[in-house]
Design a protein around this motif. Structure first.
Motif, PDB file in Angstrom:
ATOM      1  N   HIS A   1       0.846  -1.191   0.000  1.00  0.00           N
ATOM      2  CA  HIS A   1       0.000   0.000   0.000  1.00  0.00           C
ATOM      3  C   HIS A   1       0.886   1.246   0.000  1.00  0.00           C
ATOM      4  CE1 HIS A   1      -4.045  -1.849   1.275  1.00  0.00           C
ATOM      5  NE2 HIS A   1      -3.223  -2.840   0.962  1.00  0.00           N
ATOM      6  N   ILE A   2       0.600   2.165  -0.933  1.00  0.00           N
ATOM      7  CA  ILE A   2       1.391   3.390  -1.069  1.00  0.00           C
ATOM      8  C   ILE A   2       0.452   4.591  -1.071  1.00  0.00           C
ATOM      9  CG2 ILE A   2       3.070   4.621  -2.493  1.00  0.00           C
ATOM     10  CD1 ILE A   2       3.577   1.826  -3.858  1.00  0.00           C
ATOM     11  N   PRO A   3       0.626   5.555  -0.154  1.00  0.00           N
ATOM     12  CA  PRO A   3      -0.251   6.732  -0.143  1.00  0.00           C
ATOM     13  C   PRO A   3      -0.027   7.601  -1.385  1.00  0.00           C
ATOM     14  CG  PRO A   3       1.524   6.987   1.449  1.00  0.00           C
ATOM     15  CD  PRO A   3       1.636   5.596   0.927  1.00  0.00           C
TER      16      PRO A   3
ATOM     17  N   LEU B   1       3.368   9.856  -2.351  1.00  0.00           N
ATOM     18  CA  LEU B   1       4.137   9.441  -3.522  1.00  0.00           C
ATOM     19  C   LEU B   1       4.228  10.570  -4.539  1.00  0.00           C
ATOM     20  CD1 LEU B   1       5.634   7.275  -5.151  1.00  0.00           C
ATOM     21  CD2 LEU B   1       3.422   6.494  -6.029  1.00  0.00           C
ATOM     22  N   GLY B   2       3.120  11.277  -4.731  1.00  0.00           N
ATOM     23  CA  GLY B   2       3.087  12.368  -5.704  1.00  0.00           C
ATOM     24  C   GLY B   2       4.062  13.485  -5.388  1.00  0.00           C
ATOM     25  N   LYS B   3       4.400  13.646  -4.112  1.00  0.00           N
ATOM     26  CA  LYS B   3       5.337  14.711  -3.707  1.00  0.00           C
ATOM     27  C   LYS B   3       6.797  14.251  -3.711  1.00  0.00           C
ATOM     28  CE  LYS B   3       2.007  17.132  -0.734  1.00  0.00           C
ATOM     29  NZ  LYS B   3       1.675  17.506   0.667  1.00  0.00           N
ATOM     30  N   THR B   4       7.005  12.953  -4.004  1.00  0.00           N
ATOM     31  CA  THR B   4       8.359  12.396  -3.959  1.00  0.00           C
ATOM     32  C   THR B   4       9.127  12.742  -5.235  1.00  0.00           C
ATOM     33  OG1 THR B   4       7.545  10.533  -2.637  1.00  0.00           O
ATOM     34  CG2 THR B   4       9.681  10.267  -3.691  1.00  0.00           C
ATOM     35  N   LYS B   5      10.380  13.084  -5.078  1.00  0.00           N
ATOM     36  CA  LYS B   5      11.246  13.375  -6.223  1.00  0.00           C
ATOM     37  C   LYS B   5      12.552  12.595  -6.091  1.00  0.00           C
ATOM     38  CE  LYS B   5       9.466  18.080  -6.835  1.00  0.00           C
ATOM     39  NZ  LYS B   5       8.585  17.705  -7.939  1.00  0.00           N
ATOM     40  N   PRO B   6      13.090  12.089  -7.209  1.00  0.00           N
ATOM     41  CA  PRO B   6      12.539  12.093  -8.566  1.00  0.00           C
ATOM     42  C   PRO B   6      11.448  11.028  -8.707  1.00  0.00           C
ATOM     43  CG  PRO B   6      14.651  10.967  -8.559  1.00  0.00           C
ATOM     44  CD  PRO B   6      14.435  11.467  -7.160  1.00  0.00           C
ATOM     45  N   LEU B   7      10.255  11.450  -9.063  1.00  0.00           N
ATOM     46  CA  LEU B   7       9.071  10.591  -9.036  1.00  0.00           C
ATOM     47  C   LEU B   7       9.220   9.364  -9.929  1.00  0.00           C
ATOM     48  CD1 LEU B   7       6.195  10.076  -8.092  1.00  0.00           C
ATOM     49  CD2 LEU B   7       5.387  11.559  -9.941  1.00  0.00           C
ATOM     50  N   SER B   8       9.590   9.564 -11.180  1.00  0.00           N
ATOM     51  CA  SER B   8       9.656   8.442 -12.130  1.00  0.00           C
ATOM     52  C   SER B   8      10.626   7.370 -11.665  1.00  0.00           C
ATOM     53  CB  SER B   8      10.062   8.941 -13.516  1.00  0.00           C
ATOM     54  OG  SER B   8       9.100   9.836 -14.031  1.00  0.00           O
ATOM     55  N   THR B   9      11.778   7.800 -11.164  1.00  0.00           N
ATOM     56  CA  THR B   9      12.799   6.846 -10.710  1.00  0.00           C
ATOM     57  C   THR B   9      12.312   6.058  -9.507  1.00  0.00           C
ATOM     58  OG1 THR B   9      14.596   8.242 -11.515  1.00  0.00           O
ATOM     59  CG2 THR B   9      15.154   6.624  -9.834  1.00  0.00           C
ATOM     60  N   VAL B  10      11.699   6.734  -8.559  1.00  0.00           N
ATOM     61  CA  VAL B  10      11.204   6.056  -7.351  1.00  0.00           C
ATOM     62  C   VAL B  10      10.100   5.065  -7.717  1.00  0.00           C
ATOM     63  CG1 VAL B  10      10.011   6.382  -5.150  1.00  0.00           C
ATOM     64  CG2 VAL B  10      11.854   7.937  -5.807  1.00  0.00           C
ATOM     65  N   ILE B  11       9.189   5.469  -8.588  1.00  0.00           N
ATOM     66  CA  ILE B  11       8.124   4.562  -9.020  1.00  0.00           C
ATOM     67  C   ILE B  11       8.715   3.309  -9.661  1.00  0.00           C
ATOM     68  CG2 ILE B  11       6.259   4.249 -10.714  1.00  0.00           C
ATOM     69  CD1 ILE B  11       5.397   7.117 -10.156  1.00  0.00           C
ATOM     70  N   TYR B  12       9.675   3.512 -10.558  1.00  0.00           N
ATOM     71  CA  TYR B  12      10.289   2.355 -11.234  1.00  0.00           C
ATOM     72  C   TYR B  12      10.930   1.403 -10.233  1.00  0.00           C
ATOM     73  CZ  TYR B  12      13.439  -0.533 -13.941  1.00  0.00           C
ATOM     74  OH  TYR B  12      14.109  -1.615 -14.464  1.00  0.00           O
ATOM     75  N   GLU B  13      11.643   1.952  -9.264  1.00  0.00           N
ATOM     76  CA  GLU B  13      12.329   1.097  -8.295  1.00  0.00           C
ATOM     77  C   GLU B  13      11.345   0.328  -7.418  1.00  0.00           C
ATOM     78  OE1 GLU B  13      15.384   0.236  -8.063  1.00  0.00           O
ATOM     79  OE2 GLU B  13      16.167   1.582  -9.607  1.00  0.00           O
ATOM     80  N   ILE B  14      10.152   0.868  -7.233  1.00  0.00           N
ATOM     81  CA  ILE B  14       9.127   0.165  -6.444  1.00  0.00           C
ATOM     82  C   ILE B  14       8.464  -0.922  -7.282  1.00  0.00           C
ATOM     83  CG2 ILE B  14       6.859   0.392  -5.336  1.00  0.00           C
ATOM     84  CD1 ILE B  14       7.733   3.179  -4.400  1.00  0.00           C
ATOM     85  N   ILE B  15       8.117  -0.624  -8.522  1.00  0.00           N
ATOM     86  CA  ILE B  15       7.288  -1.549  -9.316  1.00  0.00           C
ATOM     87  C   ILE B  15       8.077  -2.624 -10.056  1.00  0.00           C
ATOM     88  CG2 ILE B  15       5.551   0.263  -9.593  1.00  0.00           C
ATOM     89  CD1 ILE B  15       6.399   0.486 -12.541  1.00  0.00           C
TER      90      ILE B  15
END
Length: 460
Positions: free
Chosen positions: A254-256, A260-274
């Motif tokens: 579960h990710i709020p 998550l939307g305020k996290t930078k760099p967003l694309s990189t963090v998303i990729y590392e999670i998924i």
């Protein structure tokens, strides 16, 4: 310093293994693996050889196998030999020859090492003859393939049980050592062709780059060291961000959305999670769109789904068809395992129920017809929810489960995990939520079933 001295020094510096460790060495018969064989023999390491014949080059493949066999007999070294019909297997599995050969080779090595665990001294590490030139080729290929930081730091000298003790040496140095020490080896004629991706980079692309940048190969090697350090810092940062963002609930992540939307760099963090859930880099933009989408939207990988559920993104496994089974329950059964839950059924009389205060689903056993059926709910299912009378008619009306779930504001994932208990094609209980009014306890009820739902790991 001789190549042998550099070899033993590199093993100590990188803490690759101890001299007493038993080793399995992959030897093809080519210059690199034969020199690795010779270096290990000169260093008095305890090792056994493993050779794969991939049957891709006709008589030449059989020649290589015979060469390795004679080499082992000459040095009195034990060995394993195997062969694969690589081309046929690759065609059947619809995979490339390169990938097929690699997978079969490493799976076979793993089998040998697993089997050795029954012996007094099992194999501790597998050694392969990857060298500096292989590393340079790998990094450049990974750059164009788009593998990120991990790809740019190249091949690691030690990955779990796999050791690459020649990564310090260039191909030229290996060939010079073979010539100086009169070490025989065989030549793979396919290395001169560009049928495989690595050969194309080795034979054409890298030489073309070096015509423009003469120090290109050495620069890549220096960059490998830099990127290894960069990756270490990168991983530390990513793990810190994951800890702040991720909440683990059972088999779900579960990710709020707001955080998550305020996290930078967003694309990189998303990729590392998924990426750990078989999502690709190309799907990162789809996840970003979920941050601004309505509840219920989702994207899928081969194994998982990312669902927008109100203020959360939920990553969960996709339920396979094997899990959506129907379970038939006969009259005398008392415990039924389904998924990771246990349904306990107990038949008692009315007096017992009145004397007890239990938080269980209570069913009028008089009206049940066996066998019962436990299954996942499906579209079109309906029941008469107990306690939900229509004010106008003072009767309990029929309600579709899909509407019932909507009223409860269940997420898509929660809905997918709902089971129902059936009797004679009538829903008795929406498991864990509500019984059907037609099976409620009345003053005429003689026997009652208590239905108790528990998790497999829960202590009773």
């Amino acid at each position: 310093m001789t190549l042998l001295q550099q070899f033993t020094s590199y093993i100590q510096k990188e803490n690759l293994f101890q001299s007493k460790d038993k080793l399995l060495i992959a030897v093809s018969g080519g210059a690199d693996s034969t020199v690795l064989f010779a270096l290990c023999a000169a260093a008095n390491f305890d090792f056994t050889i493993a050779h794969c014949n991939f049957k891709l080059r006709g008589e030449e493949s059989d020649r290589d196998e015979l060469f390795v066999k004679k080499l082992c007999e000459q040095y009195h070294v034990p060995f394993f030999l195997t062969s694969f019909d690589t081309a046929t297997i690759a065609k059947t599995n619809k995979k490339s020859i390169e990938e097929t050969a690699r997978n079969m080779r490493y799976n076979w090595f793993k089998e040998i090492m697993e089997a050795s665990k029954q012996q007094a001294q099992p194999f501790k590490y597998l050694l392969t003859a990857h060298h500096a030139d292989d590393n340079i080729e790998t990094v450049i290929m990974n750059f164009f393939r788009g593998t990120g930081i991990k790809g740019l730091r190249g091949i690691l000298p030690k990955q779990q049980h796999i050791i690459r003790p020649l990564l310090f040496a260039k191909r030229k140095e290996i060939l010079e050592y073979a010539a100086t020490n009169k070490i025989d080896f065989v030549t793979d004629s396919s290395n001169a062709t560009n049928d495989y991706t690595r050969n194309l980079f080795r034979n054409e692309i890298l030489p073309a780059i070096e015509k423009v940048y003469h120090e290109a190969a050495n620069n890549v090697l220096r960059n490998i060291n830099r990127f290894t350090d960069v990756e270490y810092l990168y991983e530390q940062s990513i793990e810190g961000l994951k800890e702040k963002l991720i909440e683990i609930k059972g088999n779900e992540i579960h990710i709020p959305v707001l955080k998550l939307g305020k996290t930078k760099p967003l694309s990189t963090v998303i990729y590392e999670i998924i990426k750990d859930f078989n999502f690709t880099a190309a799907q990162v933009s789809e996840v970003e769109k979920l941050l601004d989408s309505e509840s219920g939207k989702y994207i899928k990988s081969s194994s998982h789904r990312i669902l927008r559920n109100r203020n959360w993104l939920i990553i969960s496994p996709i339920i396979s068809s094997a899990e959506t089974v129907n379970i038939v329950i006969e009259e005398n059964e008392s415990k039924i395992l389904f998924g990771d839950q246990i349904l306990t059924i107990e038949k008692v009389d009315m007096l017992q129920i009145l004397a007890s205060d239990v938080s269980k689903a209570l069913i009028n056993a008089n009206d049940l017809k066996y066998p019962l059926l436990l299954r996942k709910w499906k579209q079109g299912d309906y029941f008469y929810p107990f306690g939900m009378k229509n004010k106008a008619t003072d009767k309990v009306g029929k309600k579709k489960l899909s509407r019932f779930f909507a009223d409860l504001k269940l997420s898509l994932i929660q809905k997918e995990n709902v089971w129902v208990l059936e009797s004679d094609k009538k829903i008795v209980w929406v498991v864990g939520y509500r019984i059907d009014d037609r099976f409620k306890i009345t003053s005429s009820s003689k026997y009652i079933l208590t239905l108790h739902l528990t998790h497999c790991l829960q202590k009773s």
